[in-house]
Motif scaffolding. Sequence first.
Motif, PDB file in Angstrom:
ATOM      1  N   ARG A 548       0.788  -1.140   0.043  1.00 17.90           N
ATOM      2  CA  ARG A 548       0.057   0.018  -0.188  1.00 17.90           C
ATOM      3  C   ARG A 548       0.848   1.088  -0.186  1.00 17.90           C
ATOM      4  O   ARG A 548       0.621   2.207  -0.367  1.00 17.90           O
ATOM      5  N   SER A 549       2.061   0.985   0.472  1.00 14.00           N
ATOM      6  CA  SER A 549       3.020   2.144   0.546  1.00 14.00           C
ATOM      7  C   SER A 549       3.338   2.826  -0.896  1.00 14.00           C
ATOM      8  O   SER A 549       3.476   4.236  -0.946  1.00 14.00           O
ATOM      9  N   ILE A 550       3.337   2.219  -1.846  1.00 10.39           N
ATOM     10  CA  ILE A 550       3.640   2.529  -3.273  1.00 10.39           C
ATOM     11  C   ILE A 550       2.614   2.595  -4.174  1.00 10.39           C
ATOM     12  O   ILE A 550       2.519   3.057  -5.163  1.00 10.39           O
ATOM     13  N   ALA A 551       1.143   2.473  -3.547  1.00 11.67           N
ATOM     14  CA  ALA A 551       0.308   2.393  -4.438  1.00 11.67           C
ATOM     15  C   ALA A 551      -0.595   3.860  -4.556  1.00 11.67           C
ATOM     16  O   ALA A 551      -0.594   4.534  -3.449  1.00 11.67           O
ATOM     17  N   ASP A 552      -0.955   4.182  -5.755  1.00 14.77           N
ATOM     18  CA  ASP A 552      -1.593   5.315  -6.260  1.00 14.77           C
ATOM     19  C   ASP A 552      -2.984   5.287  -5.839  1.00 14.77           C
ATOM     20  O   ASP A 552      -3.922   6.212  -5.461  1.00 14.77           O
ATOM     21  N   ARG A 553      -3.709   4.187  -6.178  1.00 13.58           N
ATOM     22  CA  ARG A 553      -5.011   3.598  -6.073  1.00 13.58           C
ATOM     23  C   ARG A 553      -5.126   2.239  -5.488  1.00 13.58           C
ATOM     24  O   ARG A 553      -4.066   1.543  -6.142  1.00 13.58           O
TER      25      ARG A 553
END
Length: 564
Positions: A548-553
């Motif tokens: 989740r730390s690198i996700a934009d959505r």
Amino acid sequence: MPSADESPARRPPVDPRLLRYARGSRGFFALIAVIGLAQTLAIIAFAWLLTQGIVRAVDGDPAGALSQVLPAFAAVVLARALLMWAREAAASRAAARVESELRSHLLDAVGRLGPDWLATRSTAHLAVTAGRGLDALDAYFGRYLPQLLLTAIATPIIIAVMWWQDWLSGLTVVLTIPLIPIFMVLIGLMTRAVQQRQWQTLGQLASRISDTVRGLSTLKVFGRQHRAAASIATVTEQYRRETMKVLRVSFISGFMLEFLASIAVAIVAVSIGFRLLDGSLALSVGLFVLLLAPEAYLPLRQVGVQFHAAAEGVAATDDIFDVLDAARDRTAPGLSREGTQHAVRHDPDATDRDPSLVASGVRVRRGESLLAPVTFEAGAGSVTLIEGPSGVGKSSLFAALRGAASFEGTLTHAGVDVSTLTPATWLAWAGQRPGLITGTISDNIALGADAADASLVARALALACADELHPELLLGAQGSGLSGGQAQRVAIARAFYRHLAGAASVIALDEPSSALDAATEARLWSSVRLLADDGATVLLVSHRRSARSIADRIVSLEPSEVRA
């Protein structure tokens, strides 16, 4: 397997699909027809000249009269030998050409049917069909079909000549010769049935061995390797029994055909003998007709012999043509995506346009059910994380992207329906199974490229946190020589390489960190984020909360299925 309406009794001697899929066979049939006609004329000339020589010798003609016949007789013998050689040579070349053509069509058909279709088939059985099955066409195409064509030409002409010379002998042949085809049909049906069972058993044996070898380590852990070996032995014994049945039917049928032909020739010979004794038939006519009588039955007998020799090839062609027909039906114009697909189109400009991936109400089919609808938009420079419990359909969504699963709804890349695009032109994918092949690490990473770019291979390895692996390290079958985590990172590097080489704008990673420790996983997430920041469209499936730390959505899938 053949459908019910395609039972052996209803099939023509020559499958019309052979002419449709093997265009090289058309010219071959025309050439064999010409050679067959020439062979028939040579047979008649041989019998006539031999008759003339014997009759002149019996009549006490001087040696000078015989010398006039001998050169022509020698020329006919030589012509028969040359024609036989020409037929064998033409058949061998044509068989090799048709095998190559059908093998190419078969591989192309499997490619067009896609992974979705392939997942429901035994790959080992397909491998046997493409290998041994097509090799068995040598007997079918090289001997059986030429003999069938020769029979259609030679038998009517020889019978007509016999009738012209002696109508009683011609009538005898006409009345007795149908017995051979009748027995051939009955025996042929039995042969085809046992041959089909033998071919199916061979496919089962290949599948069983393939599965056992692939899972041998698991079998040993659970102490089941002996049962697996016993299972292979059972199928092998079944294959032996089916093979012996085929041979038994072949020998019996050969005996029956020879017996019927011998009886028929004997009837003609007895009739000629009695008429020669009472003087109602000339020696030259009787001997000529008697020499032709075996030649009238011989082509039909040879068809039966060659049919048994070609039976395995006949069984294999059923499987081959079934695959080709399935591919032909699936790519027919105007068909819907369900059960079929649109004609695959290569779009070289797709990667030059906005590489956004848009899913609207996409419901992937899983067996008889449809998964819950998925809607999202993944643009360039973004990381879209697909989350959800196990079995919800995250990997199935990726399967739809690469054409390995059918779906409903709209799924487009750069504004184009992905079902009309070749996945290799826009998608770089790394699945949960590495899918490595025998060769170097560099070969695996640059899979599909004409030549590996050493600098890109090194960068892809570094981004995949596998820079400790030497690109020239040689791997065994299925990537043996690497640990599970190393194999997974090589597969990820392969996806990165395709993007770095400009071959794909979308990177799809399915659980890429499942075999990695926390530190290596953090490095991998940094690499994924870096590629996205450089313009890649990244789709990521992961159970790890750290993703989740690198996700934009984030797209969350729900465990819901709807019966189709």
